[in-house]
Design a protein around this motif. Structure first.
Motif, short mmCIF file in Angstrom:
data_model
loop_
_atom_site.label_atom_id
_atom_site.label_comp_id
_atom_site.label_asym_id
_atom_site.label_seq_id
_atom_site.Cartn_x
_atom_site.Cartn_y
_atom_site.Cartn_z
N CYS A 89 2.12 -8.21 -2.10
CA CYS A 89 0.83 -7.70 -1.63
C CYS A 89 0.81 -7.53 -0.11
N ILE A 132 2.56 -4.35 0.53
CA ILE A 132 1.67 -3.25 0.15
C ILE A 132 0.64 -3.00 1.25
N CYS A 189 0.27 0.41 3.36
CA CYS A 189 -1.00 1.15 3.33
C CYS A 189 -1.61 1.27 4.73
N ILE A 215 6.59 -2.02 -5.45
CA ILE A 215 5.13 -2.00 -5.56
C ILE A 215 4.77 -1.78 -7.02
N ILE A 274 -2.70 3.26 -6.02
CA ILE A 274 -2.24 3.42 -4.64
C ILE A 274 -3.11 4.43 -3.90
#
Length: 312
Positions: free
Chosen positions: A123, A126, A130, A191, A198
């Motif tokens: 996470c 991720i 992002c 991921i 996403i």
């Protein structure tokens, strides 16, 4: 036979050492640059600066909420209050070279709640991906407002970049890149999210970047009120690309110096170099005040909570 140290004691030692390192690096940075800060800050409209600061507070708290949302999707979440505290405490890790300290700070908190640390680590990756994607889209959008005739003749290229952006966030492409990175660091990185998930998360990150980008524009106007509102997205894009380079400079604490250099170079296109230099310095103060205030608040809440537990 030697007795193994208690896990709680180890965690406490790690937290104390982590906090001490953060304080040392922060103190060193401001000591080294204090003369520059003290000279430049006198030219800032403090009222406008305070408004810009509020936007950074909102941005940071939203980031913490987004990380909590990502952990919920991947089945490793803890209560929102504890997740918020863990995220804010990890801010101290930005001021120590190497992004690993941010992750370590969160893992110690999530470990106390028996959350699966491998998933929390995923996470964390991720979130960083992002964050980079959100900043990248902000910069791509800013190209429409770039004060350069050359780019003005190639706006179609910006449109292609936007289309490529939404193609490249497909999990198959991201995981292919992560697989290569994983081989370098000898770790399995993947991921476990669908494209729709996403896409939703990245759009939320883009929205959050627009918030902080607007805050940065207000900061710019606190130094140079002559900057027009039509240049808002350009200023936001400059901040976005500076953040990307700061994140990628993994061995520089909080991207110190990297971000400021890019902000200076970008803003010189629309204002005098002297004003751009002031903003590049003040922007660090703008970020640090908000981040360290939130981190210190989280630390204070943690101490109060522990004392209450002891008295119960």
């Amino acid at each position: 036979m030697k007795k193994k140290p208690d896990k709680g004691t180890v965690l406490k030692i790690v937290k104390i050492a982590f906090g001490a390192l953060a304080v040392i690096f922060i103190a060193w940075y401001f000591y080294r640059n204090w003369n520059e800060f003290s000279e430049k800050i006198t030219s800032v409209d403090l009222g406008v600066f305070a408004v810009a600061l509020l936007f950074y507070f909102v941005y940071k708290l939203s980031l913490a909420s987004l990380f909590h949302y990502i952990t919920k999707i991947n089945g490793c979440s803890i209560s929102y209050g504890k997740a918020l505290t863990a995220y804010l405490l990890s801010i101290f890790g930005k001021y120590i070279p190497g992004k690993v300290f941010m992750l370590a700070a969160r893992l110690t908190c999530y470990k106390e709640e028996n959350a699966p640390l491998s998933k929390v680590t995923v996470c964390f990756f991720i979130e960083n991906i992002c964050t980079l994607l959100g900043a990248a889209m902000l910069f791509i959008l800013s190209l429409f407002f770039f004060p350069n005739e050359l780019l003005g003749n190639y706006r179609w290229l910006t449109i292609l970049l936007i289309a490529a952006f939404f193609i490249c966030i497909h999990p198959k492409i991201i995981n292919a890149v992560l697989k290569v990175i994983g081989k370098i660091f000898k770790k399995e990185l993947e991921i476990p999210m669908k494209y729709s998930q996403i896409l939703k998360v990245v759009l939320m990150f883009i929205g959050n970047w627009l918030i902080v980008g607007y805050g940065f524009f207000i900061l710019v106007r606190s130094v140079n009120p002559a900057v027009g509102w039509n240049e808002m997205l350009f200023c936001a894009g400059v901040f976005g690309i500076s953040a990307i380079m700061g994140i990628l400079a993994i061995f520089v604490p909080s991207g110190l110096g990297v971000r400021e250099g890019i902000i200076l170079a970008g803003l010189m296109l629309i204002m005098p170099e002297s004003d751009a230099a002031v903003i590049s310095v003040i922007s660090r103060l703008w970020q640090s005040i908000a981040e360290l205030t939130l981190a210190a608040g989280a630390f204070a809440v943690t101490l109060v909570t522990k004392r209450r537990r002891k008295t119960e």
